[in-house]
Design an enzyme around this catalytic site. Structure first.
Site, PDB file in Angstrom:
ATOM      1  N   GLU A 290       7.755 -11.693  26.721  1.00 57.95           N
ATOM      2  CA  GLU A 290       8.506 -11.991  27.944  1.00 57.95           C
ATOM      3  C   GLU A 290       9.529 -10.909  28.310  1.00 57.95           C
ATOM      4  O   GLU A 290      10.486 -11.187  29.039  1.00 57.95           O
ATOM      5  CB  GLU A 290       9.210 -13.336  27.795  1.00 57.95           C
ATOM      6  CG  GLU A 290       8.243 -14.510  27.670  1.00 57.95           C
ATOM      7  CD  GLU A 290       8.950 -15.827  27.840  1.00 57.95           C
ATOM      8  OE1 GLU A 290       8.815 -16.441  28.915  1.00 57.95           O
ATOM      9  OE2 GLU A 290       9.645 -16.246  26.896  1.00 57.95           O
TER      10      GLU A 290
ATOM     11  N   HIS B 289      17.733 -14.435  27.465  1.00 55.79           N
ATOM     12  CA  HIS B 289      16.714 -15.457  27.725  1.00 55.79           C
ATOM     13  C   HIS B 289      16.757 -16.436  26.560  1.00 55.79           C
ATOM     14  O   HIS B 289      16.613 -16.042  25.407  1.00 55.79           O
ATOM     15  CB  HIS B 289      15.315 -14.842  27.839  1.00 55.79           C
ATOM     16  CG  HIS B 289      14.229 -15.877  27.875  1.00 55.79           C
ATOM     17  ND1 HIS B 289      14.276 -16.963  28.732  1.00 55.79           N
ATOM     18  CD2 HIS B 289      13.088 -16.029  27.148  1.00 55.79           C
ATOM     19  CE1 HIS B 289      13.202 -17.715  28.537  1.00 55.79           C
ATOM     20  NE2 HIS B 289      12.478 -17.183  27.567  1.00 55.79           N
TER      21      HIS B 289
ATOM     22  N   HIS C 175      15.959 -20.653  25.029  1.00 53.55           N
ATOM     23  CA  HIS C 175      15.234 -21.922  25.120  1.00 53.55           C
ATOM     24  C   HIS C 175      16.157 -23.081  24.726  1.00 53.55           C
ATOM     25  O   HIS C 175      15.681 -24.094  24.223  1.00 53.55           O
ATOM     26  CB  HIS C 175      14.011 -21.902  24.198  1.00 53.55           C
ATOM     27  CG  HIS C 175      13.038 -20.800  24.493  1.00 53.55           C
ATOM     28  ND1 HIS C 175      12.186 -20.283  23.549  1.00 53.55           N
ATOM     29  CD2 HIS C 175      12.771 -20.117  25.634  1.00 53.55           C
ATOM     30  CE1 HIS C 175      11.443 -19.317  24.086  1.00 53.55           C
ATOM     31  NE2 HIS C 175      11.787 -19.196  25.351  1.00 53.55           N
TER      32      HIS C 175
ATOM     33  N   HIS D  77      11.189 -24.911  29.986  1.00 53.03           N
ATOM     34  CA  HIS D  77      11.100 -23.696  29.180  1.00 53.03           C
ATOM     35  C   HIS D  77      12.474 -23.280  28.641  1.00 53.03           C
ATOM     36  O   HIS D  77      12.651 -23.177  27.437  1.00 53.03           O
ATOM     37  CB  HIS D  77      10.476 -22.598  30.062  1.00 53.03           C
ATOM     38  CG  HIS D  77      10.296 -21.274  29.408  1.00 53.03           C
ATOM     39  ND1 HIS D  77       9.518 -20.273  29.952  1.00 53.03           N
ATOM     40  CD2 HIS D  77      10.802 -20.741  28.267  1.00 53.03           C
ATOM     41  CE1 HIS D  77       9.548 -19.205  29.165  1.00 53.03           C
ATOM     42  NE2 HIS D  77      10.307 -19.470  28.146  1.00 53.03           N
TER      43      HIS D  77
HETATM   44 ZN   LIG Z   1      10.739 -17.985  26.765  1.00 54.71          ZN
END
Ligand SMILES: [Zn+2]
Length: 281
Positions: A116, A135, A137, A205
């Site tokens: 990603e 980023h 989760h 996500h």
């Molecule tokens: Zn991710």
């Protein structure tokens, strides 16, 4: 004789043309292999801070075995720094790699890359003001990405939430996927959803969080899930909730990180002296 001579000249001409084409092809392959070029070495304190950001967010429960933190290159806005594919709590200075905004590594050295990473390249391209990206989760954020209840600022440390936290619905841009931002097209779609906001939730996500510095983005990444938890707790109590007023949020944000340096020092010392980090070396 003439025809043989002619055929011989034609053959040599053809061979010459093929050689030229082959040379050009090889040159383009070499060029493709050698691009992108490096923006140059990065001072070790900056690399150390990027390593610390990974370890801090793992220590604080914002990143688990997945998720990542990146930093825009200090001398070239078209490059960014990100670890090789590794769990954040295990990252060391030698894991940090340089990428261009297409998310091609400058020198992969055979290392595996985060699938990603396109999140980072496309947001740096779309947002010149952004110097660092996380980023995550983080589970506390998931309910606000899958329900119609918006995240709102309930806590002074998360005043930036007043700017609005949009939700990225990947189905609207790409239909049925495995939910991961696997290419530049999806990265651009996420950057579009983020717009000028400090963060965007990714439905089912996680989230992407951006900031003008590594310290600010780490702080935002800690306080965004905390805001989500506090908002859910207040909602569970029942009755009306008093959110931060936009004017209050503006005054807090004007304080430029509200003394974040003090917390950064403590977070960093705790995360960098944890046994998990030293055990990973
Ligand atoms: Zn991710």
């Amino acid at each position: 004789m003439n025809s043989k001579l002619h055929a011989g000249r034609s053959g040599r001409a053809l061979w010459f043309a093929i050689s030229i084409v082959a040379t050009l092809c090889n040159a383009s392959i070499v060029a493709a292999q050698t691009l992108p070029t490096s923006a140059g070495p990065v001072e070790s304190p900056l690399i150390e801070d990027l390593v610390a950001a990974n370890r801090i967010l793992a220590d604080q429960g914002v990143l688990d075995g997945w998720g990542h933190v990146s930093l825009r290159h200090p001398r070239n806005p078209n490059r960014y720094l990100l670890s090789r594919s590794r769990a954040p709590e295990l990252i060391n200075a030698e894991d940090i790699m340089e990428f261009d905004l297409d998310s091609n590594p400058v020198d992969a050295k055979g290392r595996s890359l985060y699938t990603e990473r396109f999140i980072h390249g496309e947001i740096y391209r779309a947002r010149p003001d952004v110097m660092a990206i996380v980023h995550t989760h983080a589970p506390a954020l998931i309910p606000f990405g899958i329900s119609k209840i918006p995240l709102k600022p309930v806590y002074h440390r998360s005043a930036f939430v007043a700017a609005g936290i949009p939700v990225f619905e990947i189905r609207e841009r790409a239909g049925m996927t495995d939910m991961l931002i696997r290419d530049q097209v999806l990265g651009r779609a996420l950057a579009d959803a983020l717009g000028s906001h400090p963060a965007a939730l990714m439905r089912g996500h996680g989230a992407v969080i951006v900031g003008p510095s590594l310290q600010r983005v780490v702080g935002r990444s800690i306080f965004l899930p905390l805001n989500a938890t506090l908002q859910m707790q207040a909602t569970a109590l029942g009755g009306p909730i008093t959110y931060l007023d936009p004017e209050e949020a503006r005054k807090i944000e004007e304080r430029e990180g509200y003394g974040l340096g003090r917390a950064w020092e403590a977070w960093k010392q705790k995360a960098m002296t944890k046994p998990q980090g030293s055990a990973a070396k």
